[in-house]
Motif scaffolding. Structure first.
Motif, mmCIF file in Angstrom:
data_model
loop_
_atom_site.group_PDB
_atom_site.id
_atom_site.type_symbol
_atom_site.label_atom_id
_atom_site.label_comp_id
_atom_site.label_asym_id
_atom_site.label_seq_id
_atom_site.Cartn_x
_atom_site.Cartn_y
_atom_site.Cartn_z
ATOM 1 N N PRO A 17 30.947 -38.376 -4.390
ATOM 2 C CA PRO A 17 29.529 -38.051 -3.613
ATOM 3 C C PRO A 17 30.256 -37.011 -2.662
ATOM 4 C CG PRO A 17 29.365 -40.329 -4.183
ATOM 5 C CD PRO A 17 30.839 -39.849 -4.701
ATOM 6 N N GLU A 18 31.306 -37.320 -1.746
ATOM 7 C CA GLU A 18 31.835 -36.507 -0.861
ATOM 8 C C GLU A 18 32.553 -35.176 -1.144
ATOM 9 O OE1 GLU A 18 34.629 -38.401 1.863
ATOM 10 O OE2 GLU A 18 33.434 -40.058 2.235
ATOM 11 N N ARG A 19 32.911 -35.264 -2.525
ATOM 12 C CA ARG A 19 33.446 -34.131 -3.204
ATOM 13 C C ARG A 19 32.262 -32.961 -3.637
ATOM 14 N NH1 ARG A 19 37.127 -29.859 -3.839
ATOM 15 N NH2 ARG A 19 37.191 -29.112 -6.089
ATOM 16 N N VAL A 20 31.338 -33.638 -4.059
ATOM 17 C CA VAL A 20 30.209 -32.804 -4.553
ATOM 18 C C VAL A 20 29.349 -32.188 -3.336
ATOM 19 C CG1 VAL A 20 27.696 -33.203 -5.429
ATOM 20 C CG2 VAL A 20 29.794 -34.232 -6.558
ATOM 21 N N ALA A 21 29.426 -33.001 -2.193
ATOM 22 C CA ALA A 21 28.995 -32.346 -0.912
ATOM 23 C C ALA A 21 29.639 -31.039 -0.431
ATOM 24 C CB ALA A 21 28.680 -33.595 0.110
ATOM 25 N N SER A 22 31.100 -31.485 -0.510
ATOM 26 C CA SER A 22 31.764 -30.245 -0.053
ATOM 27 C C SER A 22 31.768 -29.024 -0.715
ATOM 28 C CB SER A 22 33.203 -30.760 -0.193
ATOM 29 O OG SER A 22 34.232 -29.790 0.101
ATOM 30 N N ILE A 23 31.499 -29.280 -2.264
ATOM 31 C CA ILE A 23 31.323 -28.150 -3.228
ATOM 32 C C ILE A 23 30.055 -27.390 -2.969
ATOM 33 C CG2 ILE A 23 30.987 -27.429 -5.532
ATOM 34 C CD1 ILE A 23 32.900 -29.801 -6.316
ATOM 35 N N LEU A 24 28.921 -28.127 -2.776
ATOM 36 C CA LEU A 24 27.688 -27.390 -2.473
ATOM 37 C C LEU A 24 27.714 -27.035 -1.165
ATOM 38 C CD1 LEU A 24 25.354 -30.264 -4.071
ATOM 39 C CD2 LEU A 24 25.702 -28.144 -4.987
ATOM 40 N N GLU A 25 28.281 -27.606 -0.095
ATOM 41 C CA GLU A 25 28.367 -26.819 1.164
ATOM 42 C C GLU A 25 29.146 -25.578 1.171
ATOM 43 O OE1 GLU A 25 29.910 -27.727 5.768
ATOM 44 O OE2 GLU A 25 30.574 -29.154 4.091
ATOM 45 N N TYR A 26 30.100 -25.151 0.190
ATOM 46 C CA TYR A 26 30.933 -24.136 0.248
ATOM 47 C C TYR A 26 30.075 -23.005 -0.553
ATOM 48 C CZ TYR A 26 33.692 -20.625 -1.869
ATOM 49 O OH TYR A 26 34.130 -19.167 -2.415
ATOM 50 N N TYR A 27 29.609 -23.483 -1.736
ATOM 51 C CA TYR A 27 28.635 -22.304 -2.261
ATOM 52 C C TYR A 27 27.385 -22.003 -1.787
ATOM 53 C CZ TYR A 27 31.934 -22.632 -6.416
ATOM 54 O OH TYR A 27 32.949 -22.770 -7.135
ATOM 55 N N GLY A 28 26.912 -23.225 -0.941
ATOM 56 C CA GLY A 28 25.588 -22.623 -0.275
ATOM 57 C C GLY A 28 26.208 -21.787 1.018
ATOM 58 N N GLY A 29 27.074 -22.105 1.597
ATOM 59 C CA GLY A 29 27.750 -20.979 2.590
ATOM 60 C C GLY A 29 27.825 -19.784 2.059
ATOM 61 N N ALA A 30 28.622 -19.602 0.818
ATOM 62 C CA ALA A 30 28.919 -18.469 0.507
ATOM 63 C C ALA A 30 27.498 -17.535 0.027
ATOM 64 C CB ALA A 30 29.746 -18.591 -0.714
ATOM 65 N N VAL A 31 26.669 -18.152 -0.899
ATOM 66 C CA VAL A 31 25.433 -17.504 -1.128
ATOM 67 C C VAL A 31 24.772 -16.882 0.190
ATOM 68 C CG1 VAL A 31 23.223 -17.871 -2.032
ATOM 69 C CG2 VAL A 31 25.062 -18.758 -3.409
ATOM 70 N N ARG A 32 24.567 -17.893 1.063
ATOM 71 C CA ARG A 32 23.767 -17.505 2.320
ATOM 72 C C ARG A 32 24.713 -16.405 3.083
ATOM 73 N NH1 ARG A 32 23.013 -22.208 3.835
ATOM 74 N NH2 ARG A 32 24.756 -22.494 4.908
ATOM 75 N N GLY A 33 25.986 -16.692 3.310
ATOM 76 C CA GLY A 33 26.791 -15.819 4.054
ATOM 77 C C GLY A 33 26.904 -14.513 3.484
ATOM 78 N N LEU A 34 27.072 -14.390 2.339
ATOM 79 C CA LEU A 34 27.303 -13.111 1.706
ATOM 80 C C LEU A 34 26.217 -12.325 1.293
ATOM 81 C CD1 LEU A 34 30.421 -14.203 -0.536
ATOM 82 C CD2 LEU A 34 30.536 -12.671 1.574
ATOM 83 N N GLY A 35 25.028 -12.720 1.636
ATOM 84 C CA GLY A 35 23.711 -12.204 1.274
ATOM 85 C C GLY A 35 23.312 -12.205 -0.139
ATOM 86 N N LEU A 36 23.741 -13.045 -1.083
ATOM 87 C CA LEU A 36 23.429 -13.445 -2.116
ATOM 88 C C LEU A 36 22.448 -14.109 -3.038
ATOM 89 C CD1 LEU A 36 27.238 -14.188 -3.411
ATOM 90 C CD2 LEU A 36 26.303 -12.062 -3.132
ATOM 91 N N ARG A 56 22.697 -24.777 -8.235
ATOM 92 C CA ARG A 56 21.914 -25.841 -7.489
ATOM 93 C C ARG A 56 21.929 -25.502 -6.051
ATOM 94 N NH1 ARG A 56 24.846 -32.121 -7.753
ATOM 95 N NH2 ARG A 56 23.476 -33.007 -6.194
ATOM 96 N N ALA A 57 23.013 -24.719 -5.644
ATOM 97 C CA ALA A 57 23.188 -24.375 -4.209
ATOM 98 C C ALA A 57 22.004 -23.175 -3.849
ATOM 99 C CB ALA A 57 24.593 -23.675 -3.899
ATOM 100 N N CYS A 58 21.780 -22.588 -4.828
ATOM 101 C CA CYS A 58 20.504 -21.403 -4.857
ATOM 102 C C CYS A 58 19.050 -22.291 -4.706
ATOM 103 C CB CYS A 58 20.573 -20.702 -5.899
ATOM 104 S SG CYS A 58 21.685 -19.255 -5.784
ATOM 105 N N LYS A 59 19.234 -23.151 -5.523
ATOM 106 C CA LYS A 59 17.560 -23.974 -5.511
ATOM 107 C C LYS A 59 17.546 -25.007 -4.332
ATOM 108 C CE LYS A 59 15.706 -23.750 -9.605
ATOM 109 N NZ LYS A 59 14.218 -23.551 -9.985
ATOM 110 N N GLU A 197 37.943 -14.989 -3.488
ATOM 111 C CA GLU A 197 36.345 -14.663 -3.546
ATOM 112 C C GLU A 197 36.019 -13.290 -3.609
ATOM 113 O OE1 GLU A 197 33.524 -17.177 -0.728
ATOM 114 O OE2 GLU A 197 33.803 -15.221 0.291
ATOM 115 N N LEU A 198 35.172 -12.964 -4.646
ATOM 116 C CA LEU A 198 34.944 -11.528 -4.869
ATOM 117 C C LEU A 198 33.461 -11.618 -5.019
ATOM 118 C CD1 LEU A 198 35.666 -8.670 -6.015
ATOM 119 C CD2 LEU A 198 35.864 -9.733 -7.993
#
Length: 203
Positions: A17-36, A56-59, A197-198
């Motif tokens: 669960p901690e690993r999953v939360a960390s992964i989702l935090e990263y992808y959510g931050g990337a999607v939001r921060g990079l305007g994706l 999942r992060a997008c949803k 990251e690209l």
């Protein structure tokens, strides 16, 4: 193919669960921060999706985006309720009636025998102005060309034969325009310089 019958996502690396939360935090931050993040009703394509973290992060950020995941393995198909359509098969067999605003390949492109052809396949499915988000292994920490093979033997991402190619920004700068793509973002500082990251944008 190497991954069609594989079982890899039951490992605690993907389920803790901690690993999953960390992964989702990263992808959510990337999607939001990079305007994706696509607008409501727009489509996301996740290639080589596995557990479809980007979908999942997008949803989480916008429940009304339409998520499509593709993988050659059916291992995760039944467990990704955040995916609207999970396509088991190659991207070439994916029905493509509507374009995608966002596509992603997270730790996928290094596994491909013909990554240039994949860029072409993805570009055909992107809407004008759409983005392709890629993460992948880069280099051992602190490695320079003059170092030769030093550092690579102990590189945590040296997975042979699964990882076929290691990329530079120069490769993407050269190859992307052939598919009406351009480098819009490049960051090779992840994991102490071991991963990049690209974002490629379609004209």
């Amino acid at each position: 193919m190497l991954y069609e019958e594989s079982v890899q996502f039951a490992d605690p690396h993907y389920t803790d669960p901690e690993r999953v939360a960390s992964i989702l935090e990263y992808y959510g931050g990337a999607v939001r921060g990079l305007g994706l993040l696509p607008a409501p009703g727009e489509r996301v394509l996740e290639i080589g999706a596995g557990l479809a973290w980007v979908s999942r992060a997008c949803k989480v950020l916008e429940p009304r985006v339409v998520t499509v995941a593709q993988d050659v393995s059916a291992e995760c198909e039944a467990g990704c309720e955040w995916v609207d359509q999970y396509h088991v098969g190659t991207i070439a067999t994916l029905d493509n009636r509507e374009p995608f605003r966002l596509a992603s390949m997270t730790h996928v492109i290094e596994h491909l025998v013909d990554p240039a052809a994949m860029l072409g396949e993805v570009a055909k499915r992107l809407a004008p102005g759409g983005k392709l988000f890629i993460t992948a292994p880069f280099r051992p920490t602190g490695w320079r060309l003059s170092d030769g093979l030093a550092g690579w033997r102990d590189y945590s991402y040296l997975h042979v034969p699964a990882h076929v190619t290691y990329f530079s920004r120069a490769w993407f700068d050269s190859e992307a325009p052939r598919h009406r793509l351009r480098v819009a973002h490049w960051d090779a500082t992840h994991e102490h310089g071991q991963a990049f990251e690209l974002v490629l944008a379609k004209s």
